[in-house]
Scaffold this motif. Sequence first.
Motif, PDB file in Angstrom:
ATOM      1  N   TYR A 125       0.832  -1.211   0.000  1.00 44.55           N
ATOM      2  CA  TYR A 125       0.000   0.000   0.000  1.00 44.55           C
ATOM      3  C   TYR A 125       0.860   1.253   0.000  1.00 44.55           C
ATOM      4  O   TYR A 125       0.620   2.187  -0.770  1.00 44.55           O
TER       5      TYR A 125
ATOM      6  N   ARG B  50     -10.886  -2.610  -7.491  1.00 42.17           N
ATOM      7  CA  ARG B  50     -10.154  -3.472  -6.550  1.00 42.17           C
ATOM      8  C   ARG B  50     -10.727  -3.344  -5.148  1.00 42.17           C
ATOM      9  O   ARG B  50     -10.894  -4.331  -4.429  1.00 42.17           O
ATOM     10  N   GLY B  51     -10.986  -2.111  -4.733  1.00 48.87           N
ATOM     11  CA  GLY B  51     -11.489  -1.874  -3.381  1.00 48.87           C
ATOM     12  C   GLY B  51     -12.834  -2.523  -3.147  1.00 48.87           C
ATOM     13  O   GLY B  51     -13.054  -3.186  -2.120  1.00 48.87           O
TER      14      GLY B  51
ATOM     15  N   VAL C  15      -4.086  -6.455  -2.660  1.00 47.56           N
ATOM     16  CA  VAL C  15      -5.195  -7.404  -2.716  1.00 47.56           C
ATOM     17  C   VAL C  15      -4.692  -8.831  -2.485  1.00 47.56           C
ATOM     18  O   VAL C  15      -5.268  -9.599  -1.703  1.00 47.56           O
TER      19      VAL C  15
ATOM     20  N   GLY D 219     -10.239  -3.089   1.640  1.00 49.36           N
ATOM     21  CA  GLY D 219     -10.939  -2.764   0.402  1.00 49.36           C
ATOM     22  C   GLY D 219     -11.452  -1.335   0.409  1.00 49.36           C
ATOM     23  O   GLY D 219     -11.359  -0.620  -0.596  1.00 49.36           O
TER      24      GLY D 219
ATOM     25  N   GLY E  51     -14.168  -5.014  -4.825  1.00 45.01           N
ATOM     26  CA  GLY E  51     -14.031  -6.471  -4.890  1.00 45.01           C
ATOM     27  C   GLY E  51     -13.457  -7.048  -3.611  1.00 45.01           C
ATOM     28  O   GLY E  51     -13.952  -8.049  -3.091  1.00 45.01           O
ATOM     29  N   LEU E  52     -12.405  -6.388  -3.096  1.00 41.69           N
ATOM     30  CA  LEU E  52     -11.783  -6.882  -1.859  1.00 41.69           C
ATOM     31  C   LEU E  52     -12.714  -6.700  -0.672  1.00 41.69           C
ATOM     32  O   LEU E  52     -12.818  -7.582   0.188  1.00 41.69           O
TER      33      LEU E  52
ATOM     34  N   HIS F 242      -8.974   3.415  -6.290  1.00 38.41           N
ATOM     35  CA  HIS F 242      -8.976   2.124  -6.978  1.00 38.41           C
ATOM     36  C   HIS F 242     -10.266   1.401  -6.618  1.00 38.41           C
ATOM     37  O   HIS F 242     -10.292   0.478  -5.801  1.00 38.41           O
TER      38      HIS F 242
ATOM     39  N   TRP G  81      -1.004  -1.709  -5.931  1.00 37.75           N
ATOM     40  CA  TRP G  81      -2.375  -1.982  -5.518  1.00 37.75           C
ATOM     41  C   TRP G  81      -2.763  -3.448  -5.674  1.00 37.75           C
ATOM     42  O   TRP G  81      -3.469  -3.998  -4.820  1.00 37.75           O
ATOM     43  N   THR G  82      -2.338  -4.085  -6.747  1.00 37.97           N
ATOM     44  CA  THR G  82      -2.685  -5.504  -6.933  1.00 37.97           C
ATOM     45  C   THR G  82      -2.069  -6.366  -5.839  1.00 37.97           C
ATOM     46  O   THR G  82      -2.703  -7.295  -5.331  1.00 37.97           O
TER      47      THR G  82
ATOM     48  N   LEU H  10      -8.580   1.033  -0.195  1.00 34.60           N
ATOM     49  CA  LEU H  10      -8.243   1.062  -1.619  1.00 34.60           C
ATOM     50  C   LEU H  10      -9.265   1.892  -2.397  1.00 34.60           C
ATOM     51  O   LEU H  10      -8.917   2.629  -3.330  1.00 34.60           O
TER      52      LEU H  10
END
Length: 383
Positions: A174, A215-216, A183, A204, A218-219, A212, A179-180, A207
């Motif tokens: 972070y 990604r945020g 996750v 998440g 989804g996480l 993002h 970013w990936t 993020l």
Amino acid sequence: MRNYKRRRRSAPALSTRTLIAPWPIVPLLIGCVFLCLYAALALIRFHRFALNSWDNAIFEQAIKAYAHLDAPIVPIKGPGFNLLGDHFSPIIALVAPFYRVAPSAQTVLLAQVVLIAISVVTITGLAMRRVGRLSGMAIGVAYGLSFGIQAAVQAEFHEVAFAVPLLALAGAAYVDRRWTQVVLWSLPLLLVKEDLGLTVAVIGFVLFLAGHRLRGAGLGGAGVVGALLVLLVIVPHFNPSGGYDYTANVGGSGGVLGTLLTGLGQKVLTVVLTLGITGFLALRSPWVLLVVPTFAWRFVGENSYYWGTSWHYSLTLMPIVFVAMIDGVVRIRQSGFSWSKAYAGWSAAICLAVALAMQLHSPLADLLHTTTPPARAEAARNV
């Protein structure tokens, strides 16, 4: 003459490389120092039979079962009791191959120490990269000495030890804006313990705040769904009573608000100490929001052991607040006011001074005492 001049010009470059080359190994050396210190602390306490609870035996029985490719049945908690019906921590099976080679309680204790040492290496390396070499070393030492780590080693092995390197690695990604990787390092937290699903959800959210959103979201969704699946389906399936044994701890007889207000002074002190070990610079980073789920379930729990700084309950908070501090210093340097930049410049010295001051009454101080084991230890050894 020209060749001579070329050789003279190249000499300083070689000298500079020689000076720089040893620095990447410094985080590893600091991690090894704490590995040795905490291994000594854990093994000396074990030798003296200075054990706080039966938790290490619980986890040893589960890991022993995994080592023989069996379900994690823990007879110490009851005949045929499956540990997955108590806490969802399948990640502890990673210790099983080492236990198969060296089947002993000490192997389980040392596994926790190794996981903590990995986080020390990660956070020291991050701090040296982003804050500066000497300041980073000081921050790494302060992190290694932090009260949450020492209390956890004193409390023997617990599954949350696996969360420590994962949180450190996710936090480092972070701060480095990878970013990936944030996750990827966060998702395995779902296999550490059921409450960490909410921590994953907050990662998440952080993020998402960073822009993002895919990604945020989804996480965050994975964290919430994972927590609900574990608490409502998996744990009840393996639990003899068909439920989650710790639900009654939330709120208790006084309700959520009443329990939250009970022991308020102790809870406030825990929050102040947790943030104070970073000079409160952790508050400058959105990453500090990760402490909220852990503080929430601890402070609405009726068990008074949750409220203070002892046991292993603050272990997962240590990598969070130190990563947040490092990120806070970076943010202040980029856009802070002159007075905040001046304060951030002293951040490493402040957190190291706080850490050293807290050593006067710390578990590590036990290593300075050469007292003989109590008579109880000799009696237990004979048994």
